[in-house]
Design an enzyme around this catalytic site. Structure first.
Site, PDB file in Angstrom:
ATOM      1  N   PHE A 115       0.817  -1.208   0.000  1.00 26.22           N
ATOM      2  CA  PHE A 115       0.000   0.000   0.000  1.00 26.22           C
ATOM      3  C   PHE A 115       0.854   1.261   0.000  1.00 26.22           C
ATOM      4  CE2 PHE A 115      -3.020   3.066   2.076  1.00 26.22           C
ATOM      5  CZ  PHE A 115      -3.858   3.162   0.982  1.00 26.22           C
ATOM      6  N   LYS A 151      -3.759   0.728   9.002  1.00 23.54           N
ATOM      7  CA  LYS A 151      -5.084   0.341   9.498  1.00 23.54           C
ATOM      8  C   LYS A 151      -4.917  -0.663  10.635  1.00 23.54           C
ATOM      9  CE  LYS A 151      -7.267   1.073   4.991  1.00 23.54           C
ATOM     10  NZ  LYS A 151      -8.010   0.454   3.872  1.00 23.54           N
ATOM     11  N   GLY A 198      -9.829   3.663   3.384  1.00 22.34           N
ATOM     12  CA  GLY A 198     -10.910   3.400   2.442  1.00 22.34           C
ATOM     13  C   GLY A 198     -10.730   2.046   1.797  1.00 22.34           C
ATOM     14  N   LYS A 208     -12.458  -3.408  10.161  1.00 27.23           N
ATOM     15  CA  LYS A 208     -12.876  -4.267   9.043  1.00 27.23           C
ATOM     16  C   LYS A 208     -11.911  -5.422   8.830  1.00 27.23           C
ATOM     17  CE  LYS A 208      -9.586  -2.618   6.242  1.00 27.23           C
ATOM     18  NZ  LYS A 208      -8.587  -3.366   5.446  1.00 27.23           N
ATOM     19  N   SER A 217      -7.138  -9.350  -0.404  1.00 24.21           N
ATOM     20  CA  SER A 217      -7.002  -8.857   0.966  1.00 24.21           C
ATOM     21  C   SER A 217      -6.137  -9.797   1.793  1.00 24.21           C
ATOM     22  CB  SER A 217      -8.387  -8.729   1.608  1.00 24.21           C
ATOM     23  OG  SER A 217      -8.290  -8.683   3.019  1.00 24.21           O
TER      24      SER A 217
END
EC number: 1.1.1.94
Length: 357
Positions: free
Chosen positions: A31, A124, A152, A207, A270
């Site tokens: 990322f 995150k 996001g 999440k 993911s």
């Protein structure tokens, strides 16, 4: 089937029409690399800091991040460095894409070189033992510095491939929000603003828990009804927990909440989904982490959130069932069974007050 790509439909950024912000991304994972590449493509003077000098040299020479994004050619103007002072001194925005367990250490290391730079977390996760968010760590270690968090539905490979995506920059500072939008916003990457820092941050961290649950359930070939139930009850858990911590529940209806939850729970890209799938397929936690080869923040988040949920008396059956499966040896099917037990009668709990039975 056409070979036309989204990138073929948009005009490239005209560099001299933008003020070239000086941007640094700390962390060379997937990322961090994606955001550094995006900022470079947008005309920013961009550096990416990587601890490993050999890896930095390889990126500069080949324009590939062979470890994390081996299939994607990076912008040739992106400069990789391993000198931390060089990376952060006299820059405009510092994006920190460091795993939560090392986040504080790196923020401490850059503190002597920080003057007026904005610090923006891309991480995150939640710090182990302290239950500190990354924005809390920035505030504690760099108390006078403007800061924000970016979160996001942002799967790195899709962003680098030029697929349309969106994200949220949350900050109390309008200037920080504007600067990040200026650095990253493009025809294929929309950057929305928010002032609910903890709400946006919580969405990104929580999440990951449910992506593990969904991956684990997917290993058992569950149906669409069950998938939908997991996602919607996960959103209820997230909002319940967030409200206890002072966040705005409506934040969870945006990109950083349900958007990120949906993307992460439905994509084999993911990392947390992959961990869950491996666990559901019979691998041990150590085997699953080793096979992934990257950080999956959700494992630590399960531990931290379960502990805090017990302290705050927040009803979180999915999180609790996951903890029992991963750390206490319960069967993975307990995830689905946890959804069927007696609990709250209402559906959208911040609209209709809940009652326990």
């Amino acid at each position: 089937m056409t070979d036309l790509k989204f990138t073929d439909l948009v005009e490239p950024v005209v560099i001299d029409k933008k003020t070239a912000l000086r941007v640094t991304v700390l962390g060379g994972g997937s990322f961090g690399t994606a955001m550094a590449n995006l900022a470079t493509r947008n005309g920013c003077n961009t550096m990416i800091w990587i601890r490993d000098q050999k890896m930095a040299d390889e990126i500069n020479q080949t324009h590939f991040n062979q470890r994390y994004l081996p299939d994607f050619n990076l912008e040739p103007e992106l400069k990789a460095v391993s000198d931390l002072e060089l990376a952060v001194r006299d820059r405009d925005i510092i994006f920190v894409a460091i795993p939560s367990h090392s986040f504080r250490e790196v923020v401490k290391q850059i503190s002597p070189y920080i003057t007026a730079q904005a610090i923006v977390s891309l991480t995150k996760g939640i710090e182990a033992n302290t239950f500190s968010f990354m924005s809390d760590i920035i505030r504690e270690e760099l108390p006078e510095v403007p800061y924000g968090v970016l979160s996001g539905p942002n799967l790195a490979k899709e962003i680098v491939a030029g697929m349309p995506s969106g994200t949220v920059i949350a900050s109390d500072s309008e200037l920080v929000r504007y600067a990040v939008q200026h650095a990253l916003h493009s025809a294929l990457f929309r950057v929305f603003g928010s002032d609910d820092v903890h709400g946006v941050e919580l969405g990104g961290a929580l999440k990951n828990i449910y992506a593990i649950a969904m991956g684990m359930a997917a290993a058992y070939n569950i149906g669409e009804n069950t998938k939908s139930m997991i996602i919607t009850r996960a959103l209820a858990e997230m909002s319940r927990f967030a409200v206890k911590l002072g966040a705005n529940p409506l934040t969870f209806l945006g990109l950083s909440g349900v958007g990120d939850l949906f993307a992460t729970c439905n994509s084999p890209l993911s990392r947390n989904y992959q961990i869950g799938y491996a666990l559901g397929s019979g691998k041990t936690l150590d085997q699953a982490i080793k096979a992934l080869g990257q950080t999956a923040e959700g494992i630590n988040t399960i531990v931290q959130v379960r502990t805090r949920a017990i302290e705050l008396d927040v009803y979180m059956p999915i999180t609790n069932a996951l903890y029992e499966v991963i750390f206490e040896g319960a069967p993975p099917l307990n995830i689905a069974l946890a959804l069927m037990k007696n609990g709250h009668r209402s559906d959208v709990e911040f609209v209709l007050p809940h009652h326990q039975v």
